[in-house]
Design an enzyme around this catalytic site. Structure first.
Site, PDB file in Angstrom:
ATOM      1  CD  GLU A 154      54.773  67.804 -56.006  1.00  0.00           C
ATOM      2  OE1 GLU A 154      55.819  67.128 -55.888  1.00  0.00           O
ATOM      3  OE2 GLU A 154      53.834  66.949 -56.838  1.00  0.00           O
ATOM      4  CG  PHE A 155      53.689  70.208 -61.508  1.00  0.00           C
ATOM      5  CD1 PHE A 155      53.582  71.383 -62.258  1.00  0.00           C
ATOM      6  CD2 PHE A 155      55.128  70.168 -60.996  1.00  0.00           C
ATOM      7  CE1 PHE A 155      54.260  72.772 -62.623  1.00  0.00           C
ATOM      8  CE2 PHE A 155      55.797  71.543 -62.039  1.00  0.00           C
ATOM      9  CZ  PHE A 155      55.308  72.507 -62.146  1.00  0.00           C
ATOM     10  CG  PHE A 255      42.351  71.469 -66.674  1.00  0.00           C
ATOM     11  CD1 PHE A 255      41.617  72.539 -64.996  1.00  0.00           C
ATOM     12  CD2 PHE A 255      43.203  70.473 -66.559  1.00  0.00           C
ATOM     13  CE1 PHE A 255      42.311  71.964 -63.942  1.00  0.00           C
ATOM     14  CE2 PHE A 255      43.395  70.273 -65.468  1.00  0.00           C
ATOM     15  CZ  PHE A 255      43.111  71.066 -64.287  1.00  0.00           C
ATOM     16  CB  ILE A 256      37.408  72.369 -72.244  1.00  0.00           C
ATOM     17  CG1 ILE A 256      36.999  72.001 -73.095  1.00  0.00           C
ATOM     18  CG2 ILE A 256      38.943  73.581 -72.476  1.00  0.00           C
ATOM     19  CD1 ILE A 256      37.029  71.623 -73.946  1.00  0.00           C
ATOM     20  CE1 TYR A 257      33.998  67.179 -69.045  1.00  0.00           C
ATOM     21  CE2 TYR A 257      36.661  68.230 -68.187  1.00  0.00           C
ATOM     22  CZ  TYR A 257      35.274  67.281 -68.859  1.00  0.00           C
ATOM     23  OH  TYR A 257      35.676  65.681 -69.039  1.00  0.00           O
ATOM     24  CB  CYS A 266      46.773  74.879 -56.340  1.00  0.00           C
ATOM     25  SG  CYS A 266      48.069  74.246 -55.049  1.00  0.00           S
TER      26      CYS A 266
HETATM   27  N1  LIG Z   1      47.762  70.907 -52.311  1.00  0.00           N
HETATM   28  C1  LIG Z   1      47.831  70.736 -53.109  1.00  0.00           C
HETATM   29  O1  LIG Z   1      47.319  70.482 -53.986  1.00  0.00           O
HETATM   30  C2  LIG Z   1      49.836  71.618 -53.778  1.00  0.00           C
HETATM   31  C3  LIG Z   1      49.788  71.371 -54.890  1.00  0.00           C
HETATM   32  C4  LIG Z   1      51.207  72.128 -55.354  1.00  0.00           C
HETATM   33  C5  LIG Z   1      51.843  72.478 -54.724  1.00  0.00           C
HETATM   34  N2  LIG Z   1      51.776  73.166 -53.877  1.00  0.00           N
HETATM   35  C6  LIG Z   1      51.995  74.524 -53.229  1.00  0.00           C
HETATM   36  O2  LIG Z   1      52.577  73.679 -51.227  1.00  0.00           O
HETATM   37  C7  LIG Z   1      52.547  73.774 -50.376  1.00  0.00           C
HETATM   38  C8  LIG Z   1      52.107  73.806 -49.650  1.00  0.00           C
HETATM   39  O3  LIG Z   1      50.514  73.145 -49.678  1.00  0.00           O
HETATM   40  P1  LIG Z   1      49.449  72.434 -49.422  1.00  0.00           P
HETATM   41  O4  LIG Z   1      48.810  72.240 -49.608  1.00  0.00           O
HETATM   42  O5  LIG Z   1      50.721  70.895 -48.585  1.00  0.00           O
HETATM   43  O6  LIG Z   1      49.945  72.676 -47.758  1.00  0.00           O
HETATM   44  P2  LIG Z   1      49.445  72.566 -45.731  1.00  0.00           P
HETATM   45  O7  LIG Z   1      47.774  73.972 -45.515  1.00  0.00           O
HETATM   46  O8  LIG Z   1      47.885  71.006 -46.098  1.00  0.00           O
HETATM   47  O9  LIG Z   1      49.927  71.966 -45.723  1.00  0.00           O
HETATM   48  C9  LIG Z   1      51.080  72.492 -44.517  1.00  0.00           C
HETATM   49  C10 LIG Z   1      52.092  72.094 -43.418  1.00  0.00           C
HETATM   50  O10 LIG Z   1      53.108  73.066 -43.368  1.00  0.00           O
HETATM   51  C11 LIG Z   1      53.020  72.868 -41.657  1.00  0.00           C
HETATM   52  N3  LIG Z   1      53.706  73.636 -41.344  1.00  0.00           N
HETATM   53  C12 LIG Z   1      54.020  75.190 -41.896  1.00  0.00           C
HETATM   54  N4  LIG Z   1      54.382  76.621 -40.806  1.00  0.00           N
HETATM   55  C13 LIG Z   1      55.708  75.257 -40.559  1.00  0.00           C
HETATM   56  C14 LIG Z   1      56.868  74.948 -39.482  1.00  0.00           C
HETATM   57  N5  LIG Z   1      57.439  76.493 -39.785  1.00  0.00           N
HETATM   58  N6  LIG Z   1      56.999  74.652 -39.924  1.00  0.00           N
HETATM   59  C15 LIG Z   1      57.053  73.079 -40.545  1.00  0.00           C
HETATM   60  N7  LIG Z   1      56.197  73.256 -40.233  1.00  0.00           N
HETATM   61  C16 LIG Z   1      55.058  74.069 -41.121  1.00  0.00           C
HETATM   62  C17 LIG Z   1      51.252  73.188 -41.163  1.00  0.00           C
HETATM   63  O11 LIG Z   1      51.301  73.173 -39.874  1.00  0.00           O
HETATM   64  C18 LIG Z   1      50.733  72.020 -42.697  1.00  0.00           C
HETATM   65  O12 LIG Z   1      50.800  71.226 -41.362  1.00  0.00           O
HETATM   66  C19 LIG Z   1      51.758  75.096 -50.687  1.00  0.00           C
HETATM   67  O13 LIG Z   1      52.495  76.308 -51.530  1.00  0.00           O
HETATM   68  C20 LIG Z   1      51.289  75.361 -52.175  1.00  0.00           C
HETATM   69  O14 LIG Z   1      50.595  76.255 -52.624  1.00  0.00           O
HETATM   70  C21 LIG Z   1      50.406  72.914 -53.190  1.00  0.00           C
END
Ligand SMILES: NC(=O)c1ccc[n+]([C@@H]2O[C@H](COP(=O)([O-])OP(=O)(O)OC[C@H]3O[C@@H](n4cnc5c(N)ncnc54)[C@H](O)[C@@H]3O)[C@@H](O)[C@H]2O)c1
Length: 440
Positions: A154-155, A255-257, A266
């Site tokens: 996801e981006f 992204f050059i700030y 992340c």
């Molecule tokens: N936040 C971002 O901007 C972003 C963008 C791109 C990718 N990602 C990636 O996506 C993934 C999720 O990130 P996020 O920010 O949404 O995380 P988050 O911490 O906001 O959400 C994760 C959720 O997963 C739940 N969870 C944990 N274990 C579980 C299980 N066994 N079964 C069901 N639910 C479970 C948690 O309770 C929590 O609500 C990560 O790998 C992150 O690196 C995040």
């Protein structure tokens, strides 16, 4: 199409909102029962512009449901998306325990063929581990059910997550099975109308693409911060330099700030995790180490500027901070540079008067019980009587403040602009001592 999303955090909820918005039937699952109860009552656990309305509307229309039961999530589903967290382990590598726990449950509970999509950011080779985890449980049950594990990083950017999801620049799919590829093309067809955005590749390249994107962006920021430290020493203004290089189309302005370092859920963890992955394969990723080291040092910059101004005498001072979240338009406090500043100030015997338009609750939870840290509802109240004000997050409401009022109401009119959003001339004209990043 019937889809389940495991993990209802930033990524899971935005994906759930977006996929149901285009007509798919989506079940968002989470092990956090309180979170699911709240979501069923229309209460969204995170601040993300536009998300609440979209979740409520799609739930009302019956296309979006919430559950804490994995069995319910697996009931009559074609695609299961894993969007659980992959936080840093003690040594900095990605903690895969949540992802692998989901794989186990899938193996224990599936009854029909399924495509499992790993959307969480995971190190190269994780999809294979997920596949093994599912197979192991199926074998234990003596069941023979067909499944495919695909990678689909996801981006989205927090703060603009809905538009990023609805109008993606690209959709990366790593899959080695034609049937699964066709299903994923169908899943994303509504987002792929304008021009071909879906890039299909092998699973390992897809997993690495996500880390490549985040480390590229983090590298741009750290390089700019490195240059800002050089600018400061040689008497140059990094903002002129930024404009000078951004105008080159090979470099670009994004992204050059320069600033007080990057944070969030992340960049810090992904730079570290990729460096650890490289290490596991016997390769020392020197540049990644440097990107992280520069960022860690940069997070201390606002404190150093305050220390310099007050000749190291910070004990008993009151410092106002505007902006706590790691960037504007989110309440996410994970690895926020503000936390480094707050910690350093409190250790130096100063107290902190903070303001943030959305992240106060989250910050209060993170800093619960911390003596010398108070949050105010009004930014000027936070600054009143303070010895200094530090801007840490460039929320729009801070861009044109009443500097005359600040000058009058602060005990010492000292401002540290940790994001270079104000004009040194405009601020200093009021008699305020103004410090920024890499600017004279
Ligand atoms: N936040 C971002 O901007 C972003 C963008 C791109 C990718 N990602 C990636 O996506 C993934 C999720 O990130 P996020 O920010 O949404 O995380 P988050 O911490 O906001 O959400 C994760 C959720 O997963 C739940 N969870 C944990 N274990 C579980 C299980 N066994 N079964 C069901 N639910 C479970 C948690 O309770 C929590 O609500 C990560 O790998 C992150 O690196 C995040």
């Amino acid at each position: 199409m019937r889809i389940s999303i495991i993990g209802s955090g930033y990524v899971g909820l935005v994906s759930g909102a977006g996929l149901s918005e285009v007509g798919h039937h989506v079940v968002c699952m989470d092990i956090n029962q309180e979170r699911i109860d709240n979501l069923r009552n229309g209460i969204v656990p995170i601040f993300e512009p536009g998300l609440e309305d979209m979740l409520q509307e799609n739930s009302r229309q019956g296309r979006l449901e919430f559950t804490s039961s994995m069995a319910d999530a697996l009931d009559d589903v074609q695609v299961l998306i894993i969007a659980v967290g992959t936080p840093p382990d003690e040594d900095g590598s990605a903690d895969l325990s949540h992802v692998l726990a989901v794989a186990r449950s899938v193996g224990e509970l599936i009854e029909k063929p399924l495509v499992v999509v790993v959307k969480s950011t995971v190190p190269v080779g994780t999809c294979e581990k997920v596949s093994e985890g599912i197979s192991r449980e199926l074998k234990r049950r003596g069941a023979d059910i067909d499944f495919t594990v695909a990678s689909n990083p996801e981006f989205l950017k927090e703060g603009a997550a809905i538009s990023d999801f609805m109008k993606p620049d690209r959709i990366i799919v790593g899959v080695d099975n034609e049937e699964a590829e066709a299903l994923l093309r169908e899943l994303y067809a509504p987002f792929n109308r304008n021009h071909e955005k879906l890039l299909c590749m092998d699973v390992r390249s897809s997993e690495l693409t996500k880390y490549a994107a985040n480390t590229m962006l983090a590298t741009k920021i750290s390089l700019m911060n490195e240059l800002s430290n050089v600018a400061e020493r040689v008497g140059a203004d990094i903002e002129h330099v930024r404009n000078g290089i951004g105008s080159d189309p090979r470099i670009g302005y994004s992204f050059i700030y320069p600033g007080a370092g990057y944070g969030g859920s992340c960049f810090p963890k992904d730079v570290r995790a990729l460096e650890r992955t490289a290490g596991q394969y016997g390769y020392q990723a020197e540049l990644l180490r440097a990107v992280e080291a520069v960022n860690n040092r940069q997070k201390h910059k606002p404190f150093e500027l305050l220390e310099r101004h007050f000749n190291g005498q910070l004990h008993g001072r009151q410092v106002a901070i505007w902006g706590l979240s790691f960037k504007p338009n989110t309440d996410d406090m994970r690895e926020a540079p503000s936390l480094v500043l707050i910690q350093a100030l409190i250790e130096a015997g100063a107290s902190v008067r903070a303001h943030d338009p959305e992240a106060s609750q989250e910050a209060a939870a993170v800093l619960e019980g911390q003596q010398g840290f108070d949050i105010f509802e009004d930014p000027y109240e936070a600054a009143e009587g303070a010895d200094a004000l530090v801007l840490m997050t460039e929320w729009k409401l801070y861009w044109a403040p009443d500097f005359d009022l600040l000058y009058k109401s602060m005990k010492h009119a000292v401002i540290v602009d940790g994001r270079n959003i104000w004009s040194p001339q405009i601020v200093r004209r009021r008699g305020i001592s103004y410090y920024a990043i890499g600017r004279p």
